[in-house]
Scaffold this motif. Structure first.
Motif, PDB file in Angstrom:
ATOM      1  N   GLY A 169       6.283  28.692  17.893  1.00 15.25           N
ATOM      2  CA  GLY A 169       7.308  29.417  17.146  1.00 15.25           C
ATOM      3  C   GLY A 169       6.855  30.793  16.698  1.00 15.25           C
ATOM      4  N   THR A 170       5.559  31.059  16.769  1.00 24.34           N
ATOM      5  CA  THR A 170       4.995  32.352  16.390  1.00 24.34           C
ATOM      6  C   THR A 170       4.770  33.178  17.654  1.00 24.34           C
ATOM      7  OG1 THR A 170       3.882  31.357  14.489  1.00 24.34           O
ATOM      8  CG2 THR A 170       3.051  33.478  15.231  1.00 24.34           C
ATOM      9  N   SER A 171       5.046  34.482  17.576  1.00 23.45           N
ATOM     10  CA  SER A 171       4.920  35.331  18.761  1.00 23.45           C
ATOM     11  C   SER A 171       3.476  35.385  19.243  1.00 23.45           C
ATOM     12  CB  SER A 171       5.409  36.751  18.461  1.00 23.45           C
ATOM     13  OG  SER A 171       4.494  37.428  17.619  1.00 23.45           O
TER      14      SER A 171
ATOM     15  N   GLU B  33       1.332  38.070  17.493  1.00 24.51           N
ATOM     16  CA  GLU B  33       0.870  37.697  16.157  1.00 24.51           C
ATOM     17  C   GLU B  33      -0.232  36.639  16.242  1.00 24.51           C
ATOM     18  OE1 GLU B  33       2.403  36.188  11.754  1.00 24.51           O
ATOM     19  OE2 GLU B  33       3.855  36.390  13.384  1.00 24.51           O
TER      20      GLU B  33
ATOM     21  N   TYR C 187       4.354  43.029   8.812  1.00 23.54           N
ATOM     22  CA  TYR C 187       4.783  42.469   7.532  1.00 23.54           C
ATOM     23  C   TYR C 187       5.617  43.456   6.723  1.00 23.54           C
ATOM     24  CZ  TYR C 187       2.315  38.093   8.082  1.00 23.54           C
ATOM     25  OH  TYR C 187       1.933  36.854   8.522  1.00 23.54           O
TER      26      TYR C 187
ATOM     27  N   ALA D  27       8.717  40.842   9.077  1.00 24.31           N
ATOM     28  CA  ALA D  27       8.418  39.786  10.045  1.00 24.31           C
ATOM     29  C   ALA D  27       7.061  39.166   9.716  1.00 24.31           C
ATOM     30  CB  ALA D  27       8.432  40.359  11.461  1.00 24.31           C
TER      31      ALA D  27
ATOM     32  N   ASP E 162       4.686  35.342  10.278  1.00 21.90           N
ATOM     33  CA  ASP E 162       4.830  33.952   9.856  1.00 21.90           C
ATOM     34  C   ASP E 162       3.786  33.494   8.852  1.00 21.90           C
ATOM     35  OD1 ASP E 162       6.988  33.682  11.554  1.00 21.90           O
ATOM     36  OD2 ASP E 162       5.796  32.893  13.225  1.00 21.90           O
TER      37      ASP E 162
ATOM     38  N   ARG F  27       4.094  32.504   4.474  1.00 20.77           N
ATOM     39  CA  ARG F  27       5.525  32.392   4.157  1.00 20.77           C
ATOM     40  C   ARG F  27       5.869  31.033   3.552  1.00 20.77           C
ATOM     41  NH1 ARG F  27       6.917  37.696   4.183  1.00 20.77           N
ATOM     42  NH2 ARG F  27       6.700  38.654   6.257  1.00 20.77           N
TER      43      ARG F  27
ATOM     44  N   ASN G 128       4.536  28.034   4.516  1.00 19.12           N
ATOM     45  CA  ASN G 128       4.254  26.908   5.405  1.00 19.12           C
ATOM     46  C   ASN G 128       2.737  26.714   5.447  1.00 19.12           C
ATOM     47  OD1 ASN G 128       3.868  25.085   7.518  1.00 19.12           O
ATOM     48  ND2 ASN G 128       5.568  25.917   8.730  1.00 19.12           N
TER      49      ASN G 128
ATOM     50  N   LEU H 179       1.163  25.685   8.873  1.00 20.80           N
ATOM     51  CA  LEU H 179       1.085  26.785   9.823  1.00 20.80           C
ATOM     52  C   LEU H 179      -0.071  27.721   9.470  1.00 20.80           C
ATOM     53  CD1 LEU H 179       2.226  28.472  12.168  1.00 20.80           C
ATOM     54  CD2 LEU H 179       3.749  29.570  10.511  1.00 20.80           C
ATOM     55  N   ASP H 180      -0.184  28.053   8.179  1.00 18.27           N
ATOM     56  CA  ASP H 180      -1.272  28.935   7.736  1.00 18.27           C
ATOM     57  C   ASP H 180      -2.632  28.330   8.082  1.00 18.27           C
ATOM     58  OD1 ASP H 180       0.732  30.493   6.744  1.00 18.27           O
ATOM     59  OD2 ASP H 180       0.338  30.063   4.631  1.00 18.27           O
TER      60      ASP H 180
END
Length: 293
Positions: free
Chosen positions: A31-33, A36, A203, A207, A209, A212, A214, A217-218
């Protein structure tokens, strides 16, 4: 086989097994580009490599410290590691684009092509010699890669970007003088400034991730930086101990694992031509490993 060569062999083996299984981890972050993801790989790999390098520097003796500082004063050292950093950044970007866009089989194709580039560079640039039987093995692998290229049904720019950048990275690392961990610290240091500029702009535009809310995810982005260092450290140690031609053939392990992950774990479509190409490649690998004269 000397102890140093044996260590280099097992380091190369470990690096390629880890890389072969990497798509499973990075696909969880699809889900992250890709850009990034590359940026966070650089930042967190830098953080971990800096901590490791700092501890090792403090624990080392005076002779080692002086030698390291002298190496860092040489423009040639910075040139080598800047080139390595540039090439590995291209490789990371292409790889992450592939695994986050359901193109793991193309990723594996890229790493199938890369060993052929390694062998070519080893012979042409470094003057390494290949017995006639091993040239035949390379021919079989080349046929397999060609078949898989046509089977992909599109120009495999991702595969070629991965192959050329990683083969170049291996060649540059043959000229490296620092130990693997200090070298990786220097590579990520070179990439850090442009990476931080990109993340700042990202940022500021609202934009990005990371951070944010989560926590999972971090944590995975941070862990990804550490996992990035492990196979690179193994690979760097191998590149300084064994011939580039042997590194090239061992690199077929990684793409084979990626191939299996893409085909059976992610269920990507696999044609008959792809299987035929796979058979040619592994026939070449078998001949390369068996025929030493």
């Amino acid at each position: 086989m000397s102890a140093s060569t044996r260590l280099g062999f097992f380091c190369a083996l470990a690096a390629n097994v880890i890389w072969g299984l990497f798509p499973i981890f990075w696909n969880l972050l699809r889900g992250t580009s890709a850009l990034e993801l590359v940026s966070h790989r650089v930042v967190w790999a830098f953080v971990f490599s800096m901590l490791i390098a700092g501890v090792r520097f403090r624990l080392s003796n005076r002779v080692v410290r002086v030698a390291l500082l002298e190496a860092l004063r040489r423009p040639r050292t910075w040139g080598i590691y800047a080139a390595a950093a540039f090439l590995i950044a291209i490789n990371w970007g292409a790889f992450l684009y592939a695994v986050t866009n359901e193109q793991v089989l193309l990723s594996s194709l890229g790493y199938y092509i890369s060993p052929l580039f390694n062998v070519l560079l080893g012979v042409v640039v470094l003057g390494e010699r290949l017995p006639a039987a091993r040239w035949g093995a390379i021919g079989l692998a080349a046929i397999g890669v060609t078949v898989m290229t046509f089977a992909a049904g599109q120009f495999p720019w991702v595969s070629l970007a991965m192959a050329s950048s990683f083969a170049g990275y291996a060649l540059v690392k043959k000229k490296a003088q620092l130990d693997p961990m200090n070298g990786l610290f220097l590579e990520t240091l070179v990439l850090l400034s442009p990476t931080l500029v990109y993340l700042t702009l990202l940022y500021q535009g609202g934009a990005g991730d990371f951070g944010r809310g989560n926590a999972m995810l971090d944590a995975m982005l941070i862990i990804g930086g550490f996992l990035t260092l492990v196979p690179l450290a193994f690979f760097s140690a191998a590149a300084q101990r064994i011939p580039l031609t042997l590194i090239g053939v061992l690199q077929f392990i990684g793409p084979t694992l990626q191939f299996l992950v893409g085909a059976f774990y992610f269920g990507e479509p696999m044609s008959t031509n792809t299987l035929i190409g796979f058979a040619f490649v592994w026939s070449g690998v078998a001949v390369f490993l068996i025929k030493r004269r």
